[in-house]
Design a protein around this motif. Structure first.
Motif, PDB file in Angstrom:
ATOM      1  N   ARG A 312       0.823  -1.210   0.000  1.00 53.60           N
ATOM      2  CA  ARG A 312       0.000   0.000   0.000  1.00 53.60           C
ATOM      3  C   ARG A 312       0.854   1.256   0.000  1.00 53.60           C
ATOM      4  O   ARG A 312       0.573   2.212  -0.713  1.00 53.60           O
ATOM      5  CB  ARG A 312      -0.928   0.005   1.211  1.00 53.60           C
ATOM      6  CG  ARG A 312      -2.263  -0.582   0.915  1.00 53.60           C
ATOM      7  CD  ARG A 312      -3.320  -0.002   1.810  1.00 53.60           C
ATOM      8  NE  ARG A 312      -2.810   0.402   3.101  1.00 53.60           N
ATOM      9  CZ  ARG A 312      -3.426   0.192   4.244  1.00 53.60           C
ATOM     10  NH1 ARG A 312      -4.571  -0.435   4.256  1.00 53.60           N
ATOM     11  NH2 ARG A 312      -2.932   0.618   5.374  1.00 53.60           N
ATOM     12  N   ALA A 313       1.924   1.264   0.812  1.00 56.93           N
ATOM     13  CA  ALA A 313       2.807   2.424   0.902  1.00 56.93           C
ATOM     14  C   ALA A 313       3.436   2.694  -0.465  1.00 56.93           C
ATOM     15  O   ALA A 313       3.525   3.835  -0.914  1.00 56.93           O
ATOM     16  CB  ALA A 313       3.884   2.171   1.946  1.00 56.93           C
ATOM     17  N   LYS A 314       3.853   1.623  -1.139  1.00 52.59           N
ATOM     18  CA  LYS A 314       4.498   1.756  -2.435  1.00 52.59           C
ATOM     19  C   LYS A 314       3.511   2.352  -3.447  1.00 52.59           C
ATOM     20  O   LYS A 314       3.854   3.235  -4.217  1.00 52.59           O
ATOM     21  CB  LYS A 314       4.953   0.376  -2.885  1.00 52.59           C
ATOM     22  CG  LYS A 314       6.229   0.396  -3.706  1.00 52.59           C
ATOM     23  CD  LYS A 314       6.757  -1.006  -3.864  1.00 52.59           C
ATOM     24  CE  LYS A 314       7.788  -1.089  -4.968  1.00 52.59           C
ATOM     25  NZ  LYS A 314       8.242  -2.473  -5.164  1.00 52.59           N
ATOM     26  N   ARG A 316       0.895   4.175  -2.908  1.00 50.84           N
ATOM     27  CA  ARG A 316       0.592   5.580  -2.637  1.00 50.84           C
ATOM     28  C   ARG A 316       1.706   6.478  -3.168  1.00 50.84           C
ATOM     29  O   ARG A 316       1.461   7.561  -3.687  1.00 50.84           O
ATOM     30  CB  ARG A 316       0.380   5.806  -1.143  1.00 50.84           C
ATOM     31  CG  ARG A 316      -1.109   5.810  -0.798  1.00 50.84           C
ATOM     32  CD  ARG A 316      -1.325   6.218   0.631  1.00 50.84           C
ATOM     33  NE  ARG A 316      -1.005   5.127   1.525  1.00 50.84           N
ATOM     34  CZ  ARG A 316      -0.865   5.270   2.840  1.00 50.84           C
ATOM     35  NH1 ARG A 316      -0.979   6.461   3.395  1.00 50.84           N
ATOM     36  NH2 ARG A 316      -0.625   4.246   3.612  1.00 50.84           N
ATOM     37  N   ALA A 317       2.951   6.031  -3.040  1.00 47.65           N
ATOM     38  CA  ALA A 317       4.084   6.819  -3.537  1.00 47.65           C
ATOM     39  C   ALA A 317       3.971   6.992  -5.045  1.00 47.65           C
ATOM     40  O   ALA A 317       4.167   8.080  -5.576  1.00 47.65           O
ATOM     41  CB  ALA A 317       5.384   6.125  -3.176  1.00 47.65           C
ATOM     42  N   MET A 318       3.633   5.908  -5.724  1.00 47.99           N
ATOM     43  CA  MET A 318       3.538   5.985  -7.177  1.00 47.99           C
ATOM     44  C   MET A 318       2.410   6.924  -7.585  1.00 47.99           C
ATOM     45  O   MET A 318       2.553   7.718  -8.505  1.00 47.99           O
ATOM     46  CB  MET A 318       3.304   4.586  -7.774  1.00 47.99           C
ATOM     47  CG  MET A 318       4.469   3.632  -7.586  1.00 47.99           C
ATOM     48  SD  MET A 318       6.086   4.353  -7.922  1.00 47.99           S
ATOM     49  CE  MET A 318       5.995   4.506  -9.693  1.00 47.99           C
ATOM     50  N   ALA A 320       1.312   9.461  -5.940  1.00 50.72           N
ATOM     51  CA  ALA A 320       1.728  10.838  -5.670  1.00 50.72           C
ATOM     52  C   ALA A 320       2.578  11.358  -6.812  1.00 50.72           C
ATOM     53  O   ALA A 320       2.437  12.498  -7.251  1.00 50.72           O
ATOM     54  CB  ALA A 320       2.490  10.897  -4.355  1.00 50.72           C
ATOM     55  N   LEU A 321       3.482  10.518  -7.299  1.00 48.57           N
ATOM     56  CA  LEU A 321       4.348  10.951  -8.387  1.00 48.57           C
ATOM     57  C   LEU A 321       3.530  11.176  -9.647  1.00 48.57           C
ATOM     58  O   LEU A 321       3.771  12.108 -10.396  1.00 48.57           O
ATOM     59  CB  LEU A 321       5.439   9.909  -8.640  1.00 48.57           C
ATOM     60  CG  LEU A 321       6.648  10.485  -9.354  1.00 48.57           C
ATOM     61  CD1 LEU A 321       7.406  11.399  -8.425  1.00 48.57           C
ATOM     62  CD2 LEU A 321       7.544   9.379  -9.864  1.00 48.57           C
ATOM     63  N   LEU A 324       1.958  14.447  -9.506  1.00 50.40           N
ATOM     64  CA  LEU A 324       2.929  15.511  -9.760  1.00 50.40           C
ATOM     65  C   LEU A 324       3.121  15.702 -11.256  1.00 50.40           C
ATOM     66  O   LEU A 324       3.089  16.800 -11.772  1.00 50.40           O
ATOM     67  CB  LEU A 324       4.256  15.164  -9.096  1.00 50.40           C
ATOM     68  CG  LEU A 324       5.366  16.136  -9.471  1.00 50.40           C
ATOM     69  CD1 LEU A 324       5.279  17.354  -8.596  1.00 50.40           C
ATOM     70  CD2 LEU A 324       6.712  15.481  -9.364  1.00 50.40           C
ATOM     71  N   ILE A 339       1.574  19.599  -2.656  1.00 49.83           N
ATOM     72  CA  ILE A 339       2.680  18.718  -2.312  1.00 49.83           C
ATOM     73  C   ILE A 339       3.251  19.070  -0.947  1.00 49.83           C
ATOM     74  O   ILE A 339       3.607  20.207  -0.682  1.00 49.83           O
ATOM     75  CB  ILE A 339       3.790  18.847  -3.368  1.00 49.83           C
ATOM     76  CG1 ILE A 339       3.235  18.483  -4.735  1.00 49.83           C
ATOM     77  CG2 ILE A 339       4.966  17.975  -2.999  1.00 49.83           C
ATOM     78  CD1 ILE A 339       4.049  19.026  -5.868  1.00 49.83           C
ATOM     79  N   ILE A 340       3.331  18.098  -0.115  1.00 47.36           N
ATOM     80  CA  ILE A 340       3.992  18.310   1.161  1.00 47.36           C
ATOM     81  C   ILE A 340       5.240  17.450   1.145  1.00 47.36           C
ATOM     82  O   ILE A 340       5.158  16.233   1.027  1.00 47.36           O
ATOM     83  CB  ILE A 340       3.111  17.887   2.326  1.00 47.36           C
ATOM     84  CG1 ILE A 340       1.741  18.553   2.206  1.00 47.36           C
ATOM     85  CG2 ILE A 340       3.749  18.267   3.645  1.00 47.36           C
ATOM     86  CD1 ILE A 340       0.649  17.705   2.747  1.00 47.36           C
ATOM     87  N   CYS A 341       6.380  18.090   1.235  1.00 43.38           N
ATOM     88  CA  CYS A 341       7.608  17.304   1.183  1.00 43.38           C
ATOM     89  C   CYS A 341       8.050  16.945   2.592  1.00 43.38           C
ATOM     90  O   CYS A 341       8.090  17.803   3.462  1.00 43.38           O
ATOM     91  CB  CYS A 341       8.717  18.090   0.495  1.00 43.38           C
ATOM     92  SG  CYS A 341       8.358  18.354  -1.243  1.00 43.38           S
ATOM     93  N   PRO A 342       8.410  15.698   2.835  1.00 41.84           N
ATOM     94  CA  PRO A 342       8.941  15.324   4.144  1.00 41.84           C
ATOM     95  C   PRO A 342      10.397  15.735   4.230  1.00 41.84           C
ATOM     96  O   PRO A 342      10.991  16.109   3.226  1.00 41.84           O
ATOM     97  CB  PRO A 342       8.812  13.810   4.146  1.00 41.84           C
ATOM     98  CG  PRO A 342       8.952  13.436   2.705  1.00 41.84           C
ATOM     99  CD  PRO A 342       8.405  14.581   1.892  1.00 41.84           C
TER     100      PRO A 342
END
Lengths: 343, 504
Positions: A312-314, A316-318, A320-321, A324, A339-342
């Motif tokens: 799931r984490a993976k 979500r990252a994709m 988000a990209l 973008l 976009i919120i950058c960590p």
């Protein structure tokens, strides 16, 4: 209900369906009643274990405690004629003291929970065997305690009272853990003890309280177990029960590192464990494989949960990209809001 | 082994690197070049993507797109092993040393020199190999010194020596000076210069702009995950760097007090703490002033703060809060008296990172957001939301995990926890450590506003710029004792340092 609990509930239903299809006896009133009774008995102290695991600790002594307190209870009522309400009070009081001792050794003297409760496991088992001289403690032949029996092994609407007891205890504990200030403190202490202390939480008190809660619920379970078996064999009664409790908690989403888990989860964990025991019996699997089945299911369950979360984490990252790249053409200001950058 | 590398040949090239985490974009089309023998300063606010970029260089995190070119070899995914064999080494902000081992064992961890047919460790050979490397970084400790006996600065030298031992060509230093004292920082600067002279490239990440002015050949800035510009040697100035980082000018970092100093809020008389039982501490903190507490690392500043806050014990003496004795035997008692601590290590002691922002804001005062002992989610959210607006915590939802915030915003959550209560005295211990410039300025403003509102403000800091810029008065600790007190007009780096080290 959290997502994790929901997944566990689905698993319970799926396993139940499979067992039912292979052996329709699974849903017979007798089988359901017996399983519910076991769920109640094991669920009672598994909930207690949940509180301890929430702090990042562990209580290995519960099985031995069930034997010791069971012996005491049976002897008080059967041998010395102590009125049973008084005997229950004494058993709970002794449980409170044992939990308090664990908590104080861990918080004041900074001993490790594993060590403290491992020694508890050895001491209480030894005490139970020594006290009875290895003899089985039982009620006198023909003795009857109608009210006590109704309360512990009685049934209403076909459902054993031990199950009701677990539901009542579970509801109270749900409020305590998930809604009360104490519960928040407990979760904070489990997640980050230092930060909790720096925020003014009395971490020592909170941790000790968790061990006391665990021991008190174990004491209550000890009475139910003693009444269920009617006699207590001090060397085997309650053997490995601590592992059932820990397994139920882990299945229910508790992290042994502390700070994570829910009451619904641990109860469902207890349900699944008993369902598996039942599965072994009903599907004709040799009962010697009992533990192996349980271990395999827990391992698979925890592994699947972890892998699912990673997936799931993976994803979500994709996503988000992707967002973008699609917004690339849009004005920059809009992006900044998106976009919120960590760090 | 020190091949003279061509000083203009790029050692490493990053092309169009992009990376997103769960729902969050950290880097977007970043391209960067590193030459041999140059010190490249990497700057940016927290959350600008520096850490992610470094993790990609270390092979710990894989970029979603873009590639890395080293020695004309193109890598799409860059693994830890590839990073190491390319000669990239890290000196981390949080040091990765094992203090149960000695210096040589740390240096050769995982690459132990073996001897004999059993392949046992050859301790002698490792010690011999470690020695020249330690000399190269100017270390004064030996190869067989247990790491537990080293100071933080010495551990850092050890890490640099370790980087040399793997023949590193690029050394990445992440906030190397954040825990160092001034003289230790100077030593580090000279080590950086000598690395450069050997043809090693250094990527220097820091929020301390004066250090960058001192040591960097080139500055590369990141903002919101994108390249925000570069500065050549002659253009490296404070203002230019800040402009690149935050995209605008910063007018003034420090605000003067708005009101005259009033009566004493906190008074310590004859205080001895358990941490420094032999040192006697006496000082006053007045309303309306920001009291800076300076000193070398180990001078007992944090210990003093923790004793006032009730974490550690006060053995004897009197602590008075606004004329009344303060007996804080526990943090709980201190908090009830209105004495709050913003701890030095916010990840360990300040926040429960793996929980929601609103939980952290309300953690110290849960009874205020509950009815009859039952915590109300809506009250909790409202309280956190209030602080989010007041402190400009950059998030769209206070239910998000605190760990997802950048360092500066995490620190604001710690502040929000205390500001939502009734502060009478707030002790800030290294309040801006590892925090970007924009958040720093906001925190300075906040401290000033608190002081103006009559709340006692005590600030412990190792950042000399900050101590001198922010404080109205500074007490300097040395070996646990107050070495002296400096008023605003007496404040200078020289005076603070003189008191801190005890030189005449």
């Amino acid at each position: 209900m959290q997502k994790k609990d929901f997944g566990l509930a689905v698993l319970i239903i799926v396993v139940g369906a499979v067992v039912y299809l292979r052996n329709p006896l699974f849903l017979s009133p007798i089988n359901l009643g017996n399983t519910a009774n076991l769920i109640g008995l094991f669920g009672l102290f598994a909930i207690g274990q949940g509180f301890v695991i929430m702090t990042g600790g562990i209580d290995l002594s519960v099985g031995s405690m069930i034997a010791l307190l069971g012996v005491l209870f049976v002897d008080m009522v059967g041998k010395y004629g102590v009125p049973w309400p008084a005997a229950i009070l004494v058993v709970i009081l002794v449980g409170t003291l044992l939990g308090l001792a664990h908590g104080l050794l861990i918080t004041k003297l900074r001993m490790q929970p594993f060590v403290v409760t491992l020694c508890g496991l050895l001491i209480y088992r030894g005490a139970a065997r020594g006290y009875t001289g290895e003899a089985t403690a039982g009620f006198p032949f023909g003795a009857n305690y109608p009210a006590l029996e109704w309360l512990t092994i009685g049934r209403s609407f076909g459902v054993p009272h031990s199950f009701y007891a677990m539901i009542i205890v579970g509801t109270v504990c749900w409020f305590v853990l998930h809604r009360s200030v104490f519960g928040r403190h407990l979760q904070a202490v489990g997640k980050n003890e230092d930060a909790a202390r720096y925020s003014g939480i009395r971490t020592g008190f909170v941790i000790t309280a968790a061990y006391v809660i665990c021991a008190v619920l174990t004491a209550v379970a000890a009475v139910y177990f003693a009444m269920f078996t009617r006699s207590v064999q001090p060397s085997s009664h309650g053997n490995f029960y601590e592992l059932y409790a820990i397994a139920a908690a882990v299945l229910g989403g508790f992290s042994l590192r502390g700070g994570e888990g829910s009451i619904i989860g641990v109860v469902l964990g207890a349900v699944l464990l008993q369902e598996l025991q039942n599965l072994v019996n009903l599907l004709g699997i040799p009962s010697s494989l009992n533990f192996a089945v349980m271990g395999a299911v827990i391992l698979t369950g925890v592994l699947a949960d972890q892998q699912f979360n990673r997936y799931r984490a993976k994803r979500r990252a994709m996503i988000a990209l992707g967002v973008l790249n699609r917004k690339e053409a849009a004005p920059r200001q809009e992006q900044a809001a998106e976009i919120i950058c960590p760090d | 082994m020190t091949t003279k590398e061509d000083r203009t040949r790029p050692l490493l090239v990053l092309e169009n690197i992009s990376k997103a985490y769960t729902g969050v974009v950290a880097l977007c089309n970043v391209s960067m070049t590193i030459l041999a023998g140059e010190v490249l300063a990497l700057i940016g606010e927290n959350g600008a993507g520096k850490s992610t970029l470094m993790k990609i260089l270390g092979g710990v995190v894989q970029p979603n797109s873009g590639h890395i070119i080293i020695d004309n070899v193109r890598y799409d995914g860059f693994s830890v092993t590839e990073s190491q064999s390319a000669g990239i080494a890290f000196v981390h902000q949080e040091l990765n040393v094992f203090d149960n081992l000695d210096v040589a064992a740390n240096m050769f961890l995982g690459r132990e020199i073996r001897a004999g047919f059993l392949g046992l460790m050859d301790v002698k050979a490792m010690h011999a190999a470690a020695k020249p490397l330690l000399r190269r970084v100017g270390a004064t400790f030996e190869a067989d010194t247990p790491v537990a006996a080293l100071s933080l600065a010495e551990c850092q030298l050890l890490e640099i020596a370790k980087a040399l031992s793997i023949k590193a060509r690029i050394i990445i230093m992440d906030e190397p000076t954040s825990s160092l004292t001034l003289s230790e920082t100077k030593t580090l600067m000279s080590v950086v210069a000598s690395l450069k002279a050997e043809g090693i490239a250094v990527i220097y990440i820091s929020h301390r702009l004066s250090e960058i002015e001192e040591c960097a050949d080139r500055v590369f800035a990141l903002r919101d995950g994108r390249a925000a510009g570069e500065l050549g040697t002659s253009d490296i100035h404070h203002d230019a760097m800040i402009r690149m980082m935050i995209g605008r000018d910063l007018n003034s970092l420090y605000a003067p007090p708005a009101r005259p100093v009033g009566e004493a809020i906190l008074s310590l008389r004859g205080v001895r703490t358990r941490a420094k039982p032999r040192a006697l501490v006496e000082f006053d903190l007045h309303s309306g002033e920001i009291l800076g507490v300076a000193g070398l690392v180990g001078a007992g500043r944090t210990e003093l703060a923790e004793a006032i806050f009730g974490i550690d014990a006060i053995l004897e003496g009197k602590v008075m809060l606004a004329g009344r004795p303060l007996r804080a035997a526990s943090p709980r008692a201190a908090i009830e008296a209105g004495v709050y601590l913003v701890p030095e290590d916010r990840k360990r002691a300040g926040l429960v990172l793996e929980t929601a922002i609103c939980e952290n804001v309300c953690l110290a005062d849960l009874y205020a957001v509950s009815r009859h002992g039952v915590v109300s989610q809506s009250l909790m959210k409202a309280r956190a939301e209030d602080q989010r607006v007041k402190l400009d915590i950059r998030t769209n939802d206070v239910m998000r995990k605190t760990a997802e915030l950048s360092g500066g915003n995490q620190q604001k959550v710690v502040l929000g926890k205390w500001l939502s209560m009734r502060p009478r005295l707030i002790i800030f211990d290294e309040p801006t450590r590892g925090i970007d410039v924009a958040s720093k300025v906001e925190i300075y403003k906040l401290m000033r506003a608190l002081a103006d509102a009559g709340v006692g403000v005590m600030m412990i800091s190792s950042d000399m710029e900050e101590v001198i810029g922010v404080s109205d008065r500074v007490v300097v600790l040395r070996e646990g004792e107050i070495a002296g007190s400096l008023s605003r007009s007496e404040l200078s780096e020289h005076n603070v340092l003189k008191l801190a080290v005890g030189a005449n």
